[in-house]
Write a protein that holds these residues in place. Structure first.
Motif, PDB file in Angstrom:
ATOM      1  N   ASP A   1      46.634  42.419  53.448  1.00 29.28           N
ATOM      2  CA  ASP A   1      47.712  41.765  52.707  1.00 29.28           C
ATOM      3  C   ASP A   1      48.211  42.691  51.611  1.00 29.28           C
ATOM      4  N   GLY A   2      49.497  42.680  51.375  1.00 32.54           N
ATOM      5  CA  GLY A   2      50.070  43.464  50.295  1.00 32.54           C
ATOM      6  C   GLY A   2      50.564  44.830  50.708  1.00 32.54           C
TER       7      GLY A   2
ATOM      8  N   GLN B   1      52.857  47.516  52.285  1.00 33.33           N
ATOM      9  CA  GLN B   1      54.298  47.580  52.520  1.00 33.33           C
ATOM     10  C   GLN B   1      54.537  48.563  53.651  1.00 33.33           C
TER      11      GLN B   1
ATOM     12  N   PHE C   1      42.683  45.638  43.029  1.00 33.04           N
ATOM     13  CA  PHE C   1      42.550  45.781  44.480  1.00 33.04           C
ATOM     14  C   PHE C   1      41.150  46.251  44.859  1.00 33.04           C
TER      15      PHE C   1
ATOM     16  N   GLU D   1      50.223  54.909  44.835  1.00 31.84           N
ATOM     17  CA  GLU D   1      50.215  54.265  46.139  1.00 31.84           C
ATOM     18  C   GLU D   1      49.720  55.254  47.182  1.00 31.84           C
TER      19      GLU D   1
ATOM     20  N   SER E   1      47.560  51.521  38.932  1.00 33.84           N
ATOM     21  CA  SER E   1      48.704  50.742  39.420  1.00 33.84           C
ATOM     22  C   SER E   1      49.981  51.564  39.515  1.00 33.84           C
TER      23      SER E   1
ATOM     24  N   SER F   1      45.734  49.534  42.782  1.00 33.35           N
ATOM     25  CA  SER F   1      45.476  48.944  41.466  1.00 33.35           C
ATOM     26  C   SER F   1      43.974  48.795  41.318  1.00 33.35           C
TER      27      SER F   1
END
Length: 292
Positions: A187-188, A190, A200, A158, A155, A197
């Motif tokens: 979804d999610g 950015q 995920f 990215e 987490s 994570s």
């Protein structure tokens, strides 16, 4: 046999079995980018090459011109030695795998896989060439499945895709490791950045549509870059970490091919994602791995 290439900044170790990278060490930090499982309880592989299949096939079977063949998940190239090896100085090695009577039991084509690994000052350049030396067009998929070490919880990381500004899309998986046929917006995300994570990835692999993407960059959420992958030759990018194990690595996998859509075994000449390679021709897939 293990083969080593190195320069002042990096050392890479390759196993002739599958031409698999087993270590990629930054000499300045003494950090190994590639996953190694000391007891084999989480994932025994490191960075296998996937050929001639990617992911699962329905009933572990497929068709070529109405004839059925067996095919296990991710194909077989990773489990056979590369039988011709040429090393050029300390920094470059070329490995080849040729079709045999054994491989033709599952894939009825004369093929050659040539893999070139070369270290530079910015990282590792990998060139993968698939050659069809048969008299008929050859359908196949090819992928690179490396496990990248992470130092702490997933987490904290990215992944950013560079080169395509459209919303990030992914291919639905159900039941894993097969596709359900859907393509949806992730979804999610950015913009072009995906927060990572364990939750995920706890339901299985995530296959991203990477058409038009030039680079994938793994970094900490504080901005520290871990590695950059030039994936322009690969139309798909898969993310995976062993489900519900909180493993200290993530696979970021450039793919040229897809798992089957759930159902019945399919004709590989008609399968979504496959490359159809004409007789006597070759296809190149280039990749550059740049550590932080």
């Amino acid at each position: 046999m293990l083969i080593k290439i190195e320069n002042k900044k990096y050392m890479v170790e390759i196993n002739e079995l599958g031409a698999e990278i087993t270590h990629f060490i930054n000499k300045e930090t003494n950090q190994d980018l590639i996953w190694n499982d000391p007891d084999g309880t989480i994932w025994k592989r490191h960075a296998p090459l996937l050929f001639p299949a990617i992911g699962g096939s329905n009933e572990d079977k497929y068709f070529i011109k109405d004839k059925c063949y067996s095919m296990k998940q991710h194909g077989f190239a990773r489990d056979y030695p590369f039988d011709e090896i040429h090393k050029y100085g300390d920094t470059k090695v070329v490995l080849q795998q040729h079709a045999t009577s054994k491989t033709k039991e599952n894939f009825p084509f004369n093929y050659v896989i040539q893999v070139t690994y070369e270290l530079t000052q910015i990282g590792l350049k990998a060139e993968f060439t698939i050659e069809n030396v048969d008299f008929y067009s050859m359908p196949f998929a090819f992928g690179f499945h490396p496990g990248w070490n992470i130092a702490d919880d997933l987490s904290n990381y990215e992944l950013t895709l560079v080169g395509n500004d459209t919303p990030i899309a992914y291919y639905g998986i159900d039941p894993a490791p097969l596709r359900n046929g859907n393509i949806d917006i992730l979804d999610g995300a950015q913009g072009q950045t995906i927060p990572l994570s364990y939750s995920f990835l706890d339901d299985g692999l995530v296959i991203l549509d990477a058409h038009g993407v030039k680079y994938a960059v793994l970094k900490r959420k504080n901005g520290e870059k871990i590695l950059k992958l030039n994936i322009a030759d690969f139309p798909y990018l898969t993310l995976w970490s062993p489900e519900k194990k909180c493993a200290p690595f993530i696979c970021i996998e450039p793919f040229a091919g897809l798992p089957d859509k759930a159902g019945k075994p399919v004709d590989w000449y008609k399968k979504l994602g496959n490359t159809i390679l004409p007789a006597g021709s070759h296809k190149d897939f280039n990749l550059v791995i740049e550590p932080n």
